[in-house]
Design a protein around this motif. Structure first.
Motif, mmCIF file in Angstrom:
data_model
loop_
_atom_site.group_PDB
_atom_site.id
_atom_site.type_symbol
_atom_site.label_atom_id
_atom_site.label_comp_id
_atom_site.label_asym_id
_atom_site.label_seq_id
_atom_site.Cartn_x
_atom_site.Cartn_y
_atom_site.Cartn_z
ATOM 1 N N CYS A 236 0.742 -1.346 0.041
ATOM 2 C CA CYS A 236 -0.053 0.071 -0.039
ATOM 3 C C CYS A 236 0.914 1.116 -0.034
ATOM 4 O O CYS A 236 2.082 1.374 0.493
ATOM 5 C CB CYS A 236 -1.052 0.065 1.071
ATOM 6 S SG CYS A 236 -0.066 -0.208 2.739
ATOM 7 N N CYS A 237 0.228 2.292 -0.462
ATOM 8 C CA CYS A 237 1.137 3.671 -0.435
ATOM 9 C C CYS A 237 -0.018 4.567 -0.230
ATOM 10 O O CYS A 237 -1.147 4.518 -0.800
ATOM 11 C CB CYS A 237 2.071 3.757 -1.396
ATOM 12 S SG CYS A 237 1.050 3.671 -3.221
ATOM 13 N N GLU A 238 0.439 5.685 0.250
ATOM 14 C CA GLU A 238 -0.478 7.014 0.542
ATOM 15 C C GLU A 238 0.065 8.221 0.443
ATOM 16 O O GLU A 238 1.171 8.275 1.046
ATOM 17 C CB GLU A 238 -1.083 6.720 1.976
ATOM 18 C CG GLU A 238 -2.248 7.827 2.275
ATOM 19 C CD GLU A 238 -3.636 7.562 1.590
ATOM 20 O OE1 GLU A 238 -4.392 8.703 1.628
ATOM 21 O OE2 GLU A 238 -3.813 6.437 0.885
ATOM 22 N N PHE A 239 -0.680 9.169 -0.467
ATOM 23 C CA PHE A 239 0.110 10.478 -0.923
ATOM 24 C C PHE A 239 -0.392 11.606 0.203
ATOM 25 O O PHE A 239 -1.648 11.358 0.379
ATOM 26 C CB PHE A 239 -0.414 10.837 -2.340
ATOM 27 C CG PHE A 239 0.531 12.126 -2.765
ATOM 28 C CD1 PHE A 239 1.750 11.967 -3.132
ATOM 29 C CD2 PHE A 239 -0.382 13.294 -3.116
ATOM 30 C CE1 PHE A 239 2.331 13.363 -3.354
ATOM 31 C CE2 PHE A 239 0.235 14.400 -3.282
ATOM 32 C CZ PHE A 239 1.657 14.563 -3.870
ATOM 33 N N HIS A 240 0.442 12.339 0.687
ATOM 34 C CA HIS A 240 0.040 13.703 1.476
ATOM 35 C C HIS A 240 0.294 14.762 0.652
ATOM 36 O O HIS A 240 1.251 15.289 0.309
ATOM 37 C CB HIS A 240 1.256 13.464 2.684
ATOM 38 C CG HIS A 240 0.398 14.429 3.703
ATOM 39 N ND1 HIS A 240 -0.336 15.512 3.560
ATOM 40 C CD2 HIS A 240 0.720 14.118 5.272
ATOM 41 C CE1 HIS A 240 -0.476 16.034 4.973
ATOM 42 N NE2 HIS A 240 0.101 15.341 5.811
ATOM 43 N N PRO A 241 -0.971 15.241 0.060
ATOM 44 C CA PRO A 241 -1.253 16.399 -0.826
ATOM 45 C C PRO A 241 -0.606 17.770 -0.113
ATOM 46 O O PRO A 241 -0.307 18.494 -0.868
ATOM 47 C CB PRO A 241 -2.453 16.319 -1.093
ATOM 48 C CG PRO A 241 -3.427 15.684 0.035
ATOM 49 C CD PRO A 241 -2.328 14.856 0.424
ATOM 50 N N ASP A 242 -0.690 17.860 1.201
ATOM 51 C CA ASP A 242 -0.116 18.935 1.714
ATOM 52 C C ASP A 242 1.301 19.221 1.664
ATOM 53 O O ASP A 242 1.673 20.395 1.532
ATOM 54 C CB ASP A 242 -0.507 19.091 3.437
ATOM 55 C CG ASP A 242 -1.933 19.178 3.462
ATOM 56 O OD1 ASP A 242 -3.039 19.513 2.406
ATOM 57 O OD2 ASP A 242 -2.485 18.943 4.489
ATOM 58 N N TYR A 243 2.000 18.368 1.756
ATOM 59 C CA TYR A 243 3.295 18.738 1.733
ATOM 60 C C TYR A 243 4.281 17.629 0.473
ATOM 61 O O TYR A 243 5.406 17.517 0.407
ATOM 62 C CB TYR A 243 4.114 17.832 3.344
ATOM 63 C CG TYR A 243 3.266 18.317 4.448
ATOM 64 C CD1 TYR A 243 3.539 19.987 4.679
ATOM 65 C CD2 TYR A 243 2.572 17.862 5.174
ATOM 66 C CE1 TYR A 243 3.162 20.469 5.662
ATOM 67 C CE2 TYR A 243 1.945 18.195 6.330
ATOM 68 C CZ TYR A 243 2.417 19.816 6.598
ATOM 69 O OH TYR A 243 1.481 20.439 7.651
ATOM 70 N N GLN A 244 3.343 17.004 -0.237
ATOM 71 C CA GLN A 244 3.918 16.287 -1.357
ATOM 72 C C GLN A 244 4.948 15.121 -0.889
ATOM 73 O O GLN A 244 5.696 14.963 -1.340
ATOM 74 C CB GLN A 244 4.815 17.276 -2.350
ATOM 75 C CG GLN A 244 3.820 18.098 -3.025
ATOM 76 C CD GLN A 244 3.376 19.385 -2.263
ATOM 77 O OE1 GLN A 244 4.306 19.804 -1.816
ATOM 78 N NE2 GLN A 244 2.096 19.698 -2.392
ATOM 79 N N GLU A 245 4.344 14.434 -0.097
ATOM 80 C CA GLU A 245 4.984 13.379 0.681
ATOM 81 C C GLU A 245 4.274 11.926 0.448
ATOM 82 O O GLU A 245 3.168 11.966 0.002
ATOM 83 C CB GLU A 245 5.334 13.525 2.307
ATOM 84 C CG GLU A 245 6.027 14.672 2.549
ATOM 85 C CD GLU A 245 5.851 15.010 4.127
ATOM 86 O OE1 GLU A 245 6.940 15.856 4.142
ATOM 87 O OE2 GLU A 245 5.520 14.479 5.045
#
Length: 394
Positions: free
Chosen positions: A340-349
């Motif tokens: 699994c992977c999850e993108f954090h849009p606030d910090y582009q992490e």
């Protein structure tokens, strides 16, 4: 960077362009952050991650050991090297813990006071974050592979659930009951996804190689079924009519604007579809290795231009251009398969979890400061003023 600032200051550029350009640069520079660790709590593989959108601070994880963990991603120490601490755990000692593997966890989209988990123990539980006790529990006849709540719904509180049964279940959080079933698939439901654009549009994927798009307001069947050949009868056998893939379809993900839908299958293909018409856009991503027998949790960037797709691929995470199909890079760091992977849009992490029991943080490389001498700076200002006057805005 300075050219974007000057262009924005002089009114020559859309203010969003700078933000998109910097977000894109940050995604393209993602690398494993050796200064940031995530507490290792799970004793078995990590199947699912979810970051809440209210504060962008708390992350859920669910593992094959049945354990659920809540992490605080914020750096409270303000030091360069820190650990994302596990602040709450539903561990093996809890009487409410799932008996078998947790396949999906999801925060309630409008409030961090609640989250939902589903498991191979044939249950879906609605949790109170404060007490870490189930406020509601739904029982099913077979393994639960996936569930999803609409990120935009205000008029309904429906959770779509995919199980070993070919019928998609719709559970209502308000009444605490299963209110509807969607019939059309012939195999296990491996992935379900609500549209982020319309609260009544649902996509479902199955082992029968098909992807159905539903309008849950309608009592009849699905709106349409995705066809990899776009209706070209000369390219398909009778068995492959209206199939999205030539194997099990085990992954679904809408783009942030809801205009496109990505699907992954065990035929080692990923496809991009127009979500309004069901047309296969025929973007060629090449071979996307997919050996997962369960649902594949992949994700898409938000706020970039162009957007990117992050797909678990063996012990790495493959990064593709969404519309070009180009393989940009492979993020390597896990010792076993990534699930699994999850993108954090606030910090582009990006956060990824795998069978090695680790959650890794992929963080953008810091930009080097722009250094320009006074003469170059003066020339740039004069040029912007010239363009400004030429446009008749003086």
């Amino acid at each position: 960077m300075l050219s974007f600032l000057y262009a924005r200051q002089s009114g020559l550029d859309d203010p969003v362009r700078l933000r998109r350009a910097e977000s894109t640069r940050r995604v393209l520079s993602l690398e494993l952050n050796h200064n940031r660790d995530v507490d290792r709590i799970h004793g078995n593989g990590i199947n699912t991650l979810d970051i809440e959108v209210i504060d962008g601070r708390y992350m859920l994880s669910g593992g094959s050991d049945g354990v659920i963990v809540i992490y605080d991603l914020e750096n409270n120490s303000k030091k360069p090297q820190y650990t994302c601490k596990a602040i709450c755990t539903v561990g093996r000692s809890s009487r409410h813990v799932h008996k078998f593997s947790v396949e999906t966890v999801q925060w309630y989209p409008h409030d961090t006071g609640m989250f939902v988990s589903s498991s191979f123990d044939k249950t879906m539980k609605v949790w109170d974050t404060e007490t870490l006790k189930p406020a509601e529990e739904f029982q099913f006849d077979g393994n639960v592979y996936c569930h999803h709540m609409s990120p935009v719904a205000r008029k309904h509180s429906l959770v779509a659930v995919g199980t070993k049964d070919p019928k998609v279940q719709l559970c209502d959080l308000k009444s605490g009951s299963r209110i509807h079933i969607l019939q059309g698939h012939r195999g296990e439901i491996l992935s379900v996804r609500w549209s982020p654009r319309y609260d009544h549009i649902l996509a479902t994927a199955s082992t029968d190689s098909r992807v159905h798009i539903w309008d849950v307001r309608r009592a009849s069947g699905s709106l349409f079924t995705l066809d990899q050949h776009n209706g070209d009868k000369s390219k398909t056998s009778s068995e492959a009519v209206n199939t999205a893939h030539n194997g099990r379809v085990n992954g679904l993900c809408f783009t942030a604007d809801g205009l496109h839908l990505l699907t992954t299958g065990t035929d080692d293909r990923m496809r991009l579809w127009n979500s309004a018409t069901g047309e296969n856009t025929l973007v060629n991503y090449g071979k996307v290795v997919n050996e997962s027998r369960k649902g594949l949790k992949f994700t898409v960037s938000r706020g970039c231009s162009p957007e990117f797709v992050f797909v678990p691929c063996g012990s790495s995470v493959a990064v593709y251009g969404l519309h070009s199909g180009e393989l940009i890079t492979m993020l390597r760091g896990h010792y076993n398969n990534v699930d699994c992977c999850e993108f954090h849009p606030d910090y582009q992490e990006l956060y990824s979890g795998g069978k090695d029991c680790n959650i890794l943080a992929w963080v953008p490389v810091l930009r080097q400061p722009d250094i320009e001498d006074e003469e170059t700076n003066s020339k740039r200002v004069k040029h912007c003023l010239y363009l400004y006057r030429s446009a008749g805005l003086d």
